[in-house]
Structures are given as structure tokens and as C-alpha cells.
Design a protein around this motif. Structure first.
Motif, short mmCIF file in Angstrom:
data_model
loop_
_atom_site.label_atom_id
_atom_site.label_comp_id
_atom_site.label_asym_id
_atom_site.label_seq_id
_atom_site.Cartn_x
_atom_site.Cartn_y
_atom_site.Cartn_z
N VAL A 154 38.57 89.14 -1.31
CA VAL A 154 38.91 88.15 -0.28
C VAL A 154 38.39 88.59 1.08
O VAL A 154 38.47 89.76 1.45
CB VAL A 154 40.44 87.95 -0.24
N VAL A 191 38.39 77.51 -0.48
CA VAL A 191 37.80 78.30 0.61
C VAL A 191 37.95 79.79 0.34
O VAL A 191 37.00 80.58 0.50
CB VAL A 191 38.45 77.92 1.95
N ILE A 192 39.14 80.21 -0.08
CA ILE A 192 39.39 81.63 -0.33
C ILE A 192 38.52 82.15 -1.47
O ILE A 192 37.93 83.23 -1.38
CB ILE A 192 40.89 81.85 -0.64
N GLU A 193 38.42 81.37 -2.53
CA GLU A 193 37.66 81.83 -3.70
C GLU A 193 36.15 81.72 -3.47
O GLU A 193 35.39 82.60 -3.90
CB GLU A 193 38.09 81.03 -4.92
N LYS A 194 35.70 80.68 -2.81
CA LYS A 194 34.27 80.47 -2.58
C LYS A 194 33.68 81.57 -1.71
O LYS A 194 32.51 81.95 -1.88
CB LYS A 194 34.05 79.11 -1.91
N THR A 195 34.48 82.10 -0.78
CA THR A 195 33.95 83.09 0.18
C THR A 195 34.29 84.53 -0.19
O THR A 195 34.02 85.44 0.59
CB THR A 195 34.49 82.79 1.58
N THR A 222 46.26 85.74 4.20
CA THR A 222 44.97 85.15 4.56
C THR A 222 45.05 83.63 4.49
O THR A 222 44.53 82.93 5.37
CB THR A 222 43.87 85.67 3.61
N LEU A 235 44.51 80.98 7.62
CA LEU A 235 43.59 79.83 7.55
C LEU A 235 44.32 78.52 7.83
O LEU A 235 43.82 77.67 8.58
CB LEU A 235 42.93 79.77 6.18
N GLU A 253 34.73 85.19 6.43
CA GLU A 253 33.87 84.24 5.73
C GLU A 253 34.66 82.97 5.37
O GLU A 253 34.12 81.86 5.41
CB GLU A 253 33.29 84.88 4.47
N ALA A 254 35.94 83.14 5.03
CA ALA A 254 36.77 81.99 4.70
C ALA A 254 36.96 81.09 5.92
O ALA A 254 36.92 79.86 5.82
CB ALA A 254 38.12 82.46 4.17
#
Length: 564
Positions: free
Chosen positions: A529, A495-499, A476, A480, A533-534
Motif C-alpha cells: 500500500v 484506489v488502494i489496490e490499483k496503486t 490510509t 483518502l 500514489e493512492a
């Protein structure tokens, strides 16, 4: 090593009737699916690709280093995406790019010898630590009041190693080594009988399921082998790979049992022949990336980048990726020196993301690994690591490598630790084997019944473990970075963690019978994950990474080895 999750010990204690209990089938690509449109708790990958297409974004090639057990370099779905060292001429026996590694065309093998031999199996770090400190302190733990501060810290490690090797006396009953050997013998015998009944030496668990057993003996043998393959979600694997995996597992348990009395055999020393006590002695190994243990690395690599839409096998997550294989993980525990040098090799040769599906309970040279991690961060490289398959809380239980520096000076900022999720249709939203940790596990990702490439040139199969969840996140991240190439490693992590998406249902706490909780209690983000969304968030962020042509740095040629 964080091996593929296996239930051999549990299966040994179960009856044939229990083997017959099967779970619902899930699509082979369930981990890539979108929950809203399909009902499966995947990463919404198709929606992510649709999104970047509507944005008319073009991808840039991303290099992902996979530090693992090896790779099938001839696999039809991986050969086109292997990283190629641009300055190395294949097969000429020369170090063309002067980086110290001869003919490192697709990566490097740090657990091989210059004579072509390779380390297949190795001891466990707990055994290595225990017997080293036992030789220094004796069988009895010394009185700490008489020790120096440095020795006190060492004795604490000795206590942990001793408890790990000898046990604490509080362990729950499990199969003995003799029972495991008998179990292996029974499965091997069943396999030999079924090869005759099937009319071929190699077959998958699904093919075995369709066998019409005409005698009581064949019925019994089928129930035994099919049952344990089904229990381990390995019906896509061949009998050959599965039985070999079982033998490796039992051999490992035998080595653990032997370590209670005897110092472990120095498998690596006899083959690699470097000075393992010297981190600066780094020009060792060979370029044999397949060796004899490519299953794990091949499976992980396919999850990340198997060629998409070629009508073969599986689609990897990232569509414009190059896989750099760095072999450093044996059947047993990896050595800190090899991991440190593997990380540095990856960074020096242009990897932007490093996928690491391995781990252990002890790390005697963690400072070496930490230095390599700091180096990777300084060069803008994202490191993705599997949380482990022991169903333990790694906020309190030791698990290495990790993001926390041993010198207490902070933690790595470009590091993601990944737990394994599943789906209610294949056993539950959390994998029952996954490690957890509100502080130390950053995100969860699909890691149950993941279908990917396996050795054999054109062969595919399913496996489970945080080892599979890790490359889902690495893939992933690569996707990105392909479409948003100015994102820094820190921004990718953000980005990965926030989404990460919080599930809409409670989940079972791994390792318990029926304890339920929210995923937010088991990990830092409380989410799974989600590539779509990311990608949406990535599109709104101004990237911090400068786009430069990736070129392997010039390195002074390695000094000649002294004759021994």
C-alpha cells in the motif's frame, strides 16, 4: 483471533546465544516513510500529505470503527480522537438515543455482562465445533453414504475440526505444553530478579539492554528476558506487558491441549447471558471498552489515528479521524454472533470504514457474518481485514471471516484482506508469519515492528502482525476519504489496490527457510500500500458518494430482557 505475531514457541527452542542475534534498528515511523527518499519500504505518508496540501484540499472527519479487544480510552494520543455518540448523555444509565445500548458514548462491548463483568479469555472455535459435532456423531466419522446432503457438509467440517484438535499425526515437533509452562516460569522468574536489579518494577526492553549486569546470575536473567523480547521485536514494550502477553499465550496453548479431551468452558455464556443461538437477540453487552484486555485494540487504533503533530508519542496515519471502538474479540476466538452485531453497530452509528484485526479457522455461523457484511456494503462501508499470522495460503486454507459468501452468491465488493510486509532492515520484505494468497490476499502493508500507542495513558511500544498491517490500510483509507470525501467504498478499494507498489526485489515466501518469489505470486495486487500514489489517483476520480451529514439512525428501543 489474529493476535500480534509472537515467537514464543520458536524462542523456547533456541539457545541463549541465538537470542543475542539482533536485527538492525529501524525508525519508529518506518512504516510511514517513502522508499525513494529514505530507503524504507513504507507507505509514503509525508508525500501524501504534501500532495493534498499542494491541492489545497481540506479534510472532512471520517469515522473508523475498530472491532477488537478494547481500547485505553484515557490514552493521551487517543482520547482526543475517540468517536463520541452525539445523542448519548454519558453516565446517566439511560439509552438516550434509543438504539438499544445504554451509555454507548465511544462504542460498545459485545462481550460484557450487564453486571459489569467482561469476557477476557475464551475457547477456540475449532474446539467448540469439534465437541459440538462429536456429541452428535460420536468419535468415529460416520459413513457418508448414509447421510443427507446437509449432514455431509457438516461431517466435512467435523473432519477438519477433528484434525485441528487431535492432529493429523504429520505435525512437526514443537514445544509441549509442559515445556511452554516451564518456559513461562523461567521468564517470569528472570523478570522478578531483574526488577530488583533495575530498581523498578516496570521497564522496557531497551532499558533492560542498558543494564550493567554485575553478577553471573543477573547476566543469565538479562539474556533470558532480553533475548525473548528482542526475538519478538518487543523491546519498546514494558516487561509487565510482555510477561502478561506470554502468560496469555501459554494459557491459550493449555486450553488448546485440554480441548483434545474436554469440551471447552463456555466463558462467554456465563458472563454475557444472551441467547447465542438467536442472532436477533442483539441488545446485550456493556459500555466498558477498556475491560482488562485493551492492548491489541489500543495499538491498532493508534496506527490509524493517534493525534498527529502534538509532540507526543506517535503520529497516526489519518489526521481527522474518529475511532469508534467495538469490543468483540477475546483472548481466544471471537464468536460469529458478536462479529455480525459489531459490524451492524458500526454501520448503524455512522462508521465509514471498519478495521478488523482478528480471525479463525472455523465459522459455524458465517451466514450471520455474511449478512452483516452485505449490509455494510449496501451502506457504502469499507471493511478491512487482517489476513492472519499462520504463514499459510488462504486460497486453499480456511480463514474467517472472508469476502466469500457461504451461499456461493459472489463475494463482498467493499472488502480488503491485508498481508503483512516488513523491510530488509528488520527481517525481510514479507513478514515470516503472514498468510498469503494470490486470490484472497488483496494487498500487503507494513506489519513488522510497528510503533504505536499501548495502554498506560502515555505509553508506546512496537508490535508485529497482520493485525498491525490491517489498520495501516484502514488508516490510509481514512486519510483518502478525509481529503476525497466523495469516493465510494468501492472506489476506495480500487484506489488502494490499483496503486499498491510492487517491490523492486524478490521476497521470501512466509513459512519457508529461503524460498524466494515475486510478491505478485503471494497476493492479488502484488504490491504494498502507498498513500501518496493512492492520493494522486484519487484526485483524478469522480466520486460516487453523496455527502450527507452522518446521523445515527433512530432505532426502536430494545425490548426488556426477560428475567431468568
Amino acid at each position: 483471533m489474529n493476535k500480534i505475531s509472537l515467537a514464543f514457541s520458536a524462542a523456547l527452542m533456541m539457545t541463549t546465544a541465538a537470542f543475542a542475534q539482533t536485527e538492525n534498528e529501524v525508525p519508529k515511523n518506518w512504516h510511514q516513510l517513502d522508499k525513494a527518499t529514505t530507503g524504507y519500504y513504507g507507505i509514503s505518508l509525508d508525500k501524501a500529505y504534501e500532495f493534498v496540501k499542494t491541492k489545497k484540499l481540506k479534510s472532512k472527519t471520517v469515522t473508523v470503527a475498530v472491532i477488537d479487544s478494547g481500547i485505553d480510552t484515557l490514552h493521551e494520543d487517543l482520547k482526543p480522537v475517540l468517536w463520541v455518540n452525539p445523542k448519548e448523555i454519558p453516565g446517566n444509565g439511560k439509552d438516550d438515543d434509543k438504539n438499544g445500548y445504554i451509555d454507548d458514548v465511544h462504542g460498545w462491548n459485545f462481550i460484557g455482562g450487564t453486571d459489569g463483568r467482561n469476557v477476557k479469555e475464551d475457547s477456540y472455535e475449532a474446539a467448540r465445533v469439534y465437541h459440538k459435532l462429536k456429541a452428535k456423531y460420536g468419535s468415529l466419522i460416520p459413513d457418508e453414504s448414509s447421510l443427507k446432503a446437509s449432514e455431509k457438509a457438516e461431517v466435512e467440517v467435523y473432519k477438519k475440526a477433528q484434525a485441528k484438535i487431535l492432529g493429523t499425526g504429520e505435525e512437526e515437533g514443537g514445544p509441549t505444553v509442559e515445556e511452554l509452562k516451564e518456559f513461562e516460569s523461567n521468564v517470569t522468574h528472570a523478570d522478578s530478579i531483574l526488577q530488583i536489579a533495575m530498581g523498578k518494577k516496570v521497564f522496557t526492553g531497551n532499558e533492560l539492554k542498558a543494564l550493567n549486569a554485575t553478577t553471573d546470575e543477573i547476566k543469565k536473567m538479562k539474556a533470558a528476558l532480553y533475548g525473548v523480547m528482542d526475538r519478538n521485536k518487543a523491546l519498546d514494550q514494558t516487561n509487565k506487558d510482555f510477561v502478561e502477553g506470554l502468560k496469555d499465550y501459554v494459557a491459550g496453548e493449555v486450553r488448546k491441549d485440554d480441548a483434545k479431551k474436554n469440551p471447552p468452558k463456555e466463558f462467554r455464556k456465563e458472563i454475557v447471558k444472551d441467547n447465542e443461538a438467536d442472532i436477533n437477540d442483539k441488545y446485550y453487552g456493556n459500555n466498558d471498552l477498556m475491560a482488562s484486555t485493551p492492548f491489541h485494540g489500543t495499538h491498532c487504533s493508534g496506527i490509524i489515528g493517534a493525534v498527529r503533530d502534538n509532540g507526543k508519542g506517535v503520529n497516526g496515519i489519518a489526521d481527522n479521524v474518529r475511532i469508534m471502538m467495538i469490543r468483540a474479540v477475546p483472548d481466544g476466538d471471537e464468536h460469529d454472533k458478536d462479529i455480525a452485531n459489531a459490524i451492524r453497530y458500526a454501520v448503524n452509528n455512522g462508521a465509514q470504514i471498519i478495521s478488523m484485526s482478528f480471525g479463525k479457522d472455523f465459522s459455524p455461523e458465517k451466514n450471520w457474518v455474511d449478512d452483516a457484511v452485505r449490509y455494510a456494503e449496501s451502506k457504502g462501508v469499507l471493511l478491512v481485514h487482517a489476513a492472519g499470522n499462520d504463514a499459510k495460503n488462504i486460497d486453499s486454507a480456511d480463514n474467517f471471516p472472508n469476502a466469500n459468501y457461504i451461499d456461493k452468491k459472489g463475494r463482498a465488493n467493499t472488502w480488503i484482506t491485508v498481508g503483512a510486509s516488513g523491510d530488509p532492515k528488520n527481517g525481510g520484505l514479507t513478514a515470516n508469519f503472514s498468510n498469503i494468497g494470490k486470490k484472497e490476499v488483496d494487498v500487503f502493508a507494513p506489519g513488522v515492528q510497528i510503533y504505536s500507542t499501548i495502554p498506560g495513558g502515555d505509553t508506546y511500544g512496537s508490535a508485529s502482525g497482520t493485525s498491525m498491517a490491517c489498520p495501516v490500510v484502514a488508516g490510509t483509507a481514512a486519510f483518502l476519504l478525509e481529503y476525497f470525501p466523495t469516493l465510494s467504498a468501492k472506489q476506495l478499494k480500487y484506489v488502494i489496490e490499483k496503486t499498491a507498489q510492487a517491490p523492486d526485489i524478490d521476497v521470501k515466501v512466509p513459512g519457508t527457510a529461503d524460498e524466494m518469489t515475486q510478491l505478485s505470486k503471494l497476493s492479488k495486487t502484488g504490491g504494498i500500500v502507498n498513500a501518496y500514489e493512492a492520493a494522486k489517483l484519487a484526485a483524478t476520480i469522480k466520486g460516487e458518494r453523496k455527502i450527507t451529514k452522518v446521523v445515527a439512525p433512530k432505532v426502536t428501543k430494545a425490548p426488556a430482557k426477560k428475567k431468568k
